[in-house]
Design an enzyme around this catalytic site. Structure first.
Site, PDB file in Angstrom:
ATOM      1  N   ARG A 172      12.325  -9.676  -7.477  1.00  0.00           N
ATOM      2  CA  ARG A 172      10.984  -9.029  -8.080  1.00  0.00           C
ATOM      3  C   ARG A 172      10.908  -8.604  -9.375  1.00  0.00           C
ATOM      4  O   ARG A 172      10.708  -7.249  -9.356  1.00  0.00           O
ATOM      5  CB  ARG A 172       9.933  -9.994  -7.159  1.00  0.00           C
ATOM      6  N   ARG A 216       7.658  -4.294   7.226  1.00  0.00           N
ATOM      7  CA  ARG A 216       6.525  -5.288   7.396  1.00  0.00           C
ATOM      8  C   ARG A 216       7.368  -6.709   8.507  1.00  0.00           C
ATOM      9  O   ARG A 216       6.617  -7.432   9.169  1.00  0.00           O
ATOM     10  CB  ARG A 216       6.633  -5.888   6.074  1.00  0.00           C
ATOM     11  N   ARG A 231       7.652  -3.177  -8.053  1.00  0.00           N
ATOM     12  CA  ARG A 231       6.968  -2.572  -7.315  1.00  0.00           C
ATOM     13  C   ARG A 231       7.311  -1.588  -6.526  1.00  0.00           C
ATOM     14  O   ARG A 231       7.952  -2.010  -6.588  1.00  0.00           O
ATOM     15  CB  ARG A 231       5.424  -3.388  -7.266  1.00  0.00           C
ATOM     16  N   LYS A 277       2.951 -17.792   1.140  1.00  0.00           N
ATOM     17  CA  LYS A 277       1.828 -18.228   1.704  1.00  0.00           C
ATOM     18  C   LYS A 277       0.661 -18.167   0.805  1.00  0.00           C
ATOM     19  O   LYS A 277      -0.300 -19.377   0.417  1.00  0.00           O
ATOM     20  CB  LYS A 277       1.587 -17.572   3.255  1.00  0.00           C
ATOM     21  N   ARG A 281      -4.314 -12.476  11.961  1.00  0.00           N
ATOM     22  CA  ARG A 281      -2.946 -12.213  12.261  1.00  0.00           C
ATOM     23  C   ARG A 281      -2.988 -11.182  13.256  1.00  0.00           C
ATOM     24  O   ARG A 281      -1.871 -11.733  14.327  1.00  0.00           O
ATOM     25  CB  ARG A 281      -3.008 -10.706  10.838  1.00  0.00           C
TER      26      ARG A 281
END
Length: 217
Positions: free
Chosen positions: A129, A173, A162, A15, A90
């Site tokens: 990532r 999540r 990370r 997004k 949200r």
């Protein structure tokens, strides 16, 4: 033509990246709650000082305070022809409050574009990532590999993963998203403003799908 747009999707759907691309294409600003709150806090304004109290203590900022920030942002010159909402609202309560706020200034959410990405793809995106410690450039071991495991194209530096780029965090999540945020989509579906697009493929592919939806409206 004015456009108040919500980019919707699970964490990791892209997004934020797509919102930044749309800023360039449409000439209207991105509203990312965290970014705007930090900017307001750093400005030293009275509203910013109130944000600082919560953020400094690691507490959630109340919805009414966030809505006050949205109201302020909507009155700024660059936002008078629309805003790209990224990661907001949200919750259904936030969506309902935003509807009321927009109605007061004779505006409404014109489109909600839901970026659909399967959970397993979100996991793969996160786990692969890597971030350059020096310049912040983001790579992916499969889709956008660095020149070498240790080097970044913008200089020699160590690439890191990370702490939240793990399968466990992504799945947690996603569960929270399904429980708390997906109901927002149903709220907007009753207004007939929701369009789903495929979120997999190149950045250009996804941008093209989004702009096709916007242009067809």
């Amino acid at each position: 033509m004015s456009l108040d747009l919500v980019l919707f999707g699970p964490p990791g759907a892209g997004k934020g990246t797509q919102a930044k691309r749309l800023v360039e294409l449409r000439g209207i600003p991105q509203f990312s709650t965290g970014d705007v709150m930090r900017k307001e806090r750093d400005s030293g304004s009275e509203l910013g000082k109130r944000f600082a109290e919560y953020m400094g203590a690691g507490r959630l900022v109340p919805d009414e305070l966030v809505l006050e920030l949205v109201a302020k942002r909507l009155t700024e010159d660059d936002a008078k022809n629309g805003v790209i909402f990224d990661g907001y609202p949200r919750t259904v309560a936030q969506a309902e409050a935003l509807d009321v706020l927009l109605a007061r200034i004779n505006r409404k959410i014109d489109q909600v574009i839901a970026i659909d990405v399967p959970l397993e793809s979100l996991v793969e995106r996160a786990v692969g990532r890597r971030v350059c410690q020096t310049c912040g450039h983001i790579f992916h071991l499969r889709y956008n590999p660095p020149p070498s495991p240790e080097d970044c194209s913008r200089g020699v530096c160590k690439l890191i993963q990370r702490k939240d780029d793990t399968e466990e965090v992504v799945r947690k999540r996603y569960e929270e998203y399904q429980e708390k945020t997906e109901p927002v989509l149903r709220h907007y579906e009753t207004q007939n403003v929701v369009t789903h697009i495929e979120g997999e493929g190149s950045l250009d592919d996804v941008t093209g799908r989004i702009t096709s939806v916007i242009n067809a409206a």
